[in-house]
Design a protein around this motif. Structure first.
Motif, PDB file in Angstrom:
ATOM      1  N   ILE A  20       0.834  -1.206   0.000  1.00  0.00           N
ATOM      2  CA  ILE A  20       0.000   0.000   0.000  1.00  0.00           C
ATOM      3  C   ILE A  20       0.867   1.253   0.000  1.00  0.00           C
ATOM      4  O   ILE A  20       1.862   1.341   0.739  1.00  0.00           O
ATOM      5  N   PHE A  21       0.452   2.213  -0.798  1.00  0.00           N
ATOM      6  CA  PHE A  21       1.193   3.471  -0.964  1.00  0.00           C
ATOM      7  C   PHE A  21       0.238   4.621  -0.693  1.00  0.00           C
ATOM      8  O   PHE A  21      -0.916   4.566  -1.117  1.00  0.00           O
ATOM      9  N   THR A  22       0.733   5.669  -0.022  1.00  0.00           N
ATOM     10  CA  THR A  22      -0.191   6.739   0.381  1.00  0.00           C
ATOM     11  C   THR A  22       0.261   8.115  -0.113  1.00  0.00           C
ATOM     12  O   THR A  22       1.431   8.314  -0.458  1.00  0.00           O
ATOM     13  N   MET A  23      -0.683   9.016  -0.116  1.00  0.00           N
ATOM     14  CA  MET A  23      -0.445  10.428  -0.449  1.00  0.00           C
ATOM     15  C   MET A  23      -1.314  11.251   0.510  1.00  0.00           C
ATOM     16  O   MET A  23      -2.534  11.063   0.547  1.00  0.00           O
ATOM     17  N   PRO A  24      -0.708  12.165   1.313  1.00  0.00           N
ATOM     18  CA  PRO A  24      -1.484  12.841   2.355  1.00  0.00           C
ATOM     19  C   PRO A  24      -2.286  14.024   1.822  1.00  0.00           C
ATOM     20  O   PRO A  24      -2.171  14.400   0.651  1.00  0.00           O
ATOM     21  N   THR A  25      -3.051  14.641   2.715  1.00  0.00           N
ATOM     22  CA  THR A  25      -3.745  15.888   2.366  1.00  0.00           C
ATOM     23  C   THR A  25      -2.755  17.044   2.493  1.00  0.00           C
ATOM     24  O   THR A  25      -1.707  16.920   3.118  1.00  0.00           O
ATOM     25  N   GLY A  26      -3.106  18.178   1.930  1.00  0.00           N
ATOM     26  CA  GLY A  26      -2.288  19.397   2.081  1.00  0.00           C
ATOM     27  C   GLY A  26      -1.161  19.451   1.079  1.00  0.00           C
ATOM     28  O   GLY A  26      -0.942  18.537   0.287  1.00  0.00           O
ATOM     29  N   SER A  27      -0.436  20.567   1.152  1.00  0.00           N
ATOM     30  CA  SER A  27       0.651  20.817   0.213  1.00  0.00           C
ATOM     31  C   SER A  27       1.875  19.990   0.592  1.00  0.00           C
ATOM     32  O   SER A  27       2.281  19.987   1.752  1.00  0.00           O
ATOM     33  N   ILE A  28       2.429  19.279  -0.362  1.00  0.00           N
ATOM     34  CA  ILE A  28       3.644  18.499  -0.063  1.00  0.00           C
ATOM     35  C   ILE A  28       4.698  18.771  -1.122  1.00  0.00           C
ATOM     36  O   ILE A  28       4.393  19.258  -2.213  1.00  0.00           O
ATOM     37  N   LYS A  29       5.954  18.428  -0.790  1.00  0.00           N
ATOM     38  CA  LYS A  29       6.983  18.590  -1.825  1.00  0.00           C
ATOM     39  C   LYS A  29       6.883  17.440  -2.820  1.00  0.00           C
ATOM     40  O   LYS A  29       6.553  16.316  -2.443  1.00  0.00           O
ATOM     41  N   CYS A  30       7.163  17.754  -4.037  1.00  0.00           N
ATOM     42  CA  CYS A  30       7.047  16.808  -5.153  1.00  0.00           C
ATOM     43  C   CYS A  30       5.816  15.910  -5.045  1.00  0.00           C
ATOM     44  O   CYS A  30       5.914  14.729  -4.710  1.00  0.00           O
ATOM     45  N   PRO A  31       4.652  16.466  -5.357  1.00  0.00           N
ATOM     46  CA  PRO A  31       3.426  15.674  -5.229  1.00  0.00           C
ATOM     47  C   PRO A  31       3.390  14.442  -6.137  1.00  0.00           C
ATOM     48  O   PRO A  31       2.541  13.580  -5.964  1.00  0.00           O
ATOM     49  N   GLY A  32       4.322  14.348  -7.080  1.00  0.00           N
ATOM     50  CA  GLY A  32       4.375  13.142  -7.925  1.00  0.00           C
ATOM     51  C   GLY A  32       5.143  12.006  -7.269  1.00  0.00           C
ATOM     52  O   GLY A  32       4.987  10.833  -7.642  1.00  0.00           O
ATOM     53  N   ALA A  33       5.976  12.328  -6.262  1.00  0.00           N
ATOM     54  CA  ALA A  33       6.869  11.307  -5.698  1.00  0.00           C
ATOM     55  C   ALA A  33       6.127  10.146  -5.021  1.00  0.00           C
ATOM     56  O   ALA A  33       6.584   9.004  -5.121  1.00  0.00           O
ATOM     57  N   PRO A  34       4.972  10.372  -4.365  1.00  0.00           N
ATOM     58  CA  PRO A  34       4.289   9.227  -3.759  1.00  0.00           C
ATOM     59  C   PRO A  34       3.929   8.144  -4.784  1.00  0.00           C
ATOM     60  O   PRO A  34       4.000   6.955  -4.497  1.00  0.00           O
ATOM     61  N   GLN A  35       3.556   8.577  -6.004  1.00  0.00           N
ATOM     62  CA  GLN A  35       3.190   7.539  -6.973  1.00  0.00           C
ATOM     63  C   GLN A  35       4.397   6.987  -7.734  1.00  0.00           C
ATOM     64  O   GLN A  35       4.334   5.876  -8.262  1.00  0.00           O
ATOM     65  N   LYS A  36       5.513   7.727  -7.730  1.00  0.00           N
ATOM     66  CA  LYS A  36       6.723   7.131  -8.326  1.00  0.00           C
ATOM     67  C   LYS A  36       7.090   5.869  -7.542  1.00  0.00           C
ATOM     68  O   LYS A  36       7.511   4.863  -8.107  1.00  0.00           O
ATOM     69  N   ALA A  37       6.905   5.941  -6.198  1.00  0.00           N
ATOM     70  CA  ALA A  37       7.212   4.772  -5.358  1.00  0.00           C
ATOM     71  C   ALA A  37       6.322   3.584  -5.733  1.00  0.00           C
ATOM     72  O   ALA A  37       6.767   2.435  -5.715  1.00  0.00           O
ATOM     73  N   VAL A  38       5.083   3.872  -6.120  1.00  0.00           N
ATOM     74  CA  VAL A  38       4.156   2.800  -6.519  1.00  0.00           C
ATOM     75  C   VAL A  38       4.697   2.098  -7.768  1.00  0.00           C
ATOM     76  O   VAL A  38       4.806   0.868  -7.827  1.00  0.00           O
ATOM     77  N   TYR A  39       5.034   2.904  -8.777  1.00  0.00           N
ATOM     78  CA  TYR A  39       5.396   2.321 -10.074  1.00  0.00           C
ATOM     79  C   TYR A  39       6.711   1.542 -10.003  1.00  0.00           C
ATOM     80  O   TYR A  39       6.856   0.482 -10.595  1.00  0.00           O
ATOM     81  N   ILE A  40       7.677   2.103  -9.282  1.00  0.00           N
ATOM     82  CA  ILE A  40       8.963   1.396  -9.176  1.00  0.00           C
ATOM     83  C   ILE A  40       8.759   0.074  -8.421  1.00  0.00           C
ATOM     84  O   ILE A  40       9.263  -0.978  -8.831  1.00  0.00           O
ATOM     85  N   SER A  41       7.982   0.134  -7.339  1.00  0.00           N
ATOM     86  CA  SER A  41       7.768  -1.093  -6.545  1.00  0.00           C
ATOM     87  C   SER A  41       7.017  -2.142  -7.362  1.00  0.00           C
ATOM     88  O   SER A  41       7.335  -3.329  -7.319  1.00  0.00           O
ATOM     89  N   GLU A  42       6.023  -1.674  -8.110  1.00  0.00           N
ATOM     90  CA  GLU A  42       5.235  -2.611  -8.911  1.00  0.00           C
ATOM     91  C   GLU A  42       6.128  -3.279  -9.955  1.00  0.00           C
ATOM     92  O   GLU A  42       6.041  -4.489 -10.187  1.00  0.00           O
ATOM     93  N   ASP A  43       7.000  -2.504 -10.543  1.00  0.00           N
ATOM     94  CA  ASP A  43       7.934  -3.051 -11.542  1.00  0.00           C
ATOM     95  C   ASP A  43       8.874  -4.066 -10.871  1.00  0.00           C
ATOM     96  O   ASP A  43       9.148  -5.139 -11.418  1.00  0.00           O
ATOM     97  N   TYR A  44       9.315  -3.732  -9.668  1.00  0.00           N
ATOM     98  CA  TYR A  44      10.203  -4.654  -8.928  1.00  0.00           C
ATOM     99  C   TYR A  44       9.501  -6.002  -8.703  1.00  0.00           C
ATOM    100  O   TYR A  44      10.084  -7.065  -8.922  1.00  0.00           O
TER     101      TYR A  44
END
Ligand SMILES: Cc1cc2nc3c(=O)[nH]c(=O)nc-3n(C[C@H](O)[C@H](O)[C@H](O)COP(=O)(O)OP(=O)(O)OC[C@H]3O[C@@H](n4cnc5c(N)ncnc54)[C@H](O)[C@@H]3O)c2cc1C
Length: 445
Positions: free
Chosen positions: A183-207
């Protein structure tokens, strides 16, 4: 100053002496004065400090930052996927800060913009002509009950690419998963690099695919926001990608608690926080909520209601104090918080600081440029680039919503040296010039 003003000043200081003969406050502090004070020597602060200190020479620029290390945070995505080592993501702060600037290795504790001063954690008073606030965002892991404990379990199954303290745990957790829910999460509010939470999803899925474990593992991305990505062109491409790779995406779904001893993550519906559900994880990648640092939030004159330095989004100049500027993640400008945005802001901030010092009008506008290399696997990346209006602002004469090996190599091998050698030395202002040059090849794109 008028004689009335002088009298007033003298009588006020006399009053101070008479009231507080053993004063421990402003009068006894160690004092510094500088032309430009940069608070925060991270991505934005270091790059503008480099420009300014090479213009003004020694003794004019002070950088205030307590950190021993300067991290190239975009590397964390690759560290979490086992592609790069944590050691390659940082250098000592001393080695990256400009030689002509004076580094005071302390925190800014109080801001007094009416007095043009900042008080440091040891009580030093720094007086400035211009203040540049570049303090980034603070990671609030403790705001999710159970998360800090979950991250502290040795050889645990919870990781977080956002902190150098936890990024290695992402890959070690990933290597151990062989069934259940990743499971991978993305919080509410402003965060740095809002794309980074889903980069972790794609790399892990590929792994998991590459290690033949994918068929036994459900890959789930629970994001607090209402779409997979804010820019339609890339969102369309990402929806196709998750469908093709059987990644389950739940929108408006926020991580609110972790029960580390049961491996349970609790999620709430963003629109109806009482609507909660629990899910057992075999791996959890958690992204904490973020906010500007507390010392900044305390200074109500400088910040908006969320604690971001309240600037004009075009000029990055403070709305009330014309000698205060902000750059990077802690500014109120509504761009996507990325190093790429800080790079594009840096020449604007630099020019406007010079103009302010010389009493000239501010020319030039920051267009909200940000970029997000959406790494989609071990050899692929979609390079998203866009502006304030969430319209694509692409550099290369190809369809940038396609996954490409070339973009992955750029992210992995080209960007880090560009960051260390050009950006931090004040020579990289984002790809604006390149975009113009490339535009002649863009017909038919
Ligand atoms: C996992 C991850 C992936 C990312 N991927 C990308 C990417 O692919 N592309 C991209 O462009 N960006 C990416 N980013 C975002 C990028 O790293 C940030 O947007 C950028 O570093 C912001 O720069 P900054 O100068 O605002 O803050 P920072 O670089 O965070 O620097 C803030 C500095 O302020 C200092 N500070 C804090 N409090 C105080 C205080 N009280 N007094 C003095 N100093 C203080 C800190 O010590 C720090 O050195 C990523 C970030 C993460 C975490």
């Amino acid at each position: 100053m008028s004689s009335v003003g002088q009298v007033l000043k003298v009588s006020q200081s006399a009053l101070k002496l008479s009231v507080r003969p053993l004063s421990t406050s402003f009068t006894n502090r160690q004092k510094e004065h500088c032309k430009i004070l940069v608070v925060g020597g991270g991505t934005g602060g270091c790059s503008v400090a480099a420009k300014l200190s090479s213009k003004f020479g020694k003794g004019n620029v002070i950088v205030l930052d307590p950190a021993e290390r300067h991290y190239y945070q975009p590397m964390f995505t690759l560290v979490g996927g086992g592609i790069k080592s944590l050691g390659s993501s940082y250098k000592s702060m001393k080695s990256v800060l400009p030689k002509n600037a004076k580094w005071i290795q302390e925190k800014a504790k109080e801001f007094h913009p009416d007095k043009n001063t900042v008080i440091t954690s040891s009580g030093q008073e720094i007086n400035y002509d211009i203040l540049l606030v570049a303090m980034g965002l603070h990671l609030n892991y403790e705001k999710i009950p159970g998360l800090v404990e979950a991250l502290s379990i040795p050889n645990g199954n919870v990781g977080s690419n956002y902190s150098p303290d936890h990024v290695d745990k992402t890959y070690s957790a990933l290597k151990r998963v062989d069934k259940g829910n990743a499971i991978f999460t993305m919080p509410t509010g402003s965060i740095k690099c809002p794309g980074a939470p889903q980069k972790a999803v794609y790399i892990s899925e590929d792994y998991l695919r590459r290690t033949n474990k994918r068929k036994n593992v459900n890959v789930i991305y629970n994001t607090s926001i209402a779409n997979i990505f804010g820019v339609k062109k890339y969102a369309d491409a990402l929806w196709k990608l998750v469908e093709k790779r059987d990644i389950k995406v739940n929108l408006k779904t926020n991580l609110v608690e972790v029960k580390p001893h049961k491996n349970i993550a609790v999620f709430a519906n963003v629109e109806n926080p009482n609507d909660k559900f629990e899910i057992e994880y075999s791996m959890l990648h958690a992204v904490p909520p973020m906010s500007p640092p507390g010392e900044l939030k305390q200074c109500k004159e400088l910040v908006n209601e969320l604690g971001f330095v309240e600037v004009n989004k075009d000029t990055m100049q403070h709305l009330k104090y014309s000698n205060v500027f902000a750059i990077g993640d802690c500014s109120s400008s509504p761009n996507s918080k990325t190093a790429a945005a800080a790079a594009a802001q840096s020449p604007i901030v630099y020019d406007h600081i010079l103009a302010t010092l010389n009493g000239k009008p501010l020319k030039g506008v920051y267009d909200g440029y940000a970029s997000c290399p959406l790494v989609t696997g071990y050899h692929k990346c979609i390079l998203a680039e866009f502006d304030y209006n969430l319209q694509p602002l692409e550099t290369f004469p190809v369809s940038q919503d396609k996954e490409r090996y070339s973009m992955f190599i750029m992210k992995k091998d080209f960007m880090p040296p560009l960051y260390w050698h050009l950006m931090l030395n004040g020579y990289w202002n984002g790809p604006g010039m390149m975009r113009k040059a490339m535009s002649i090849f863009k017909f038919g794109k």
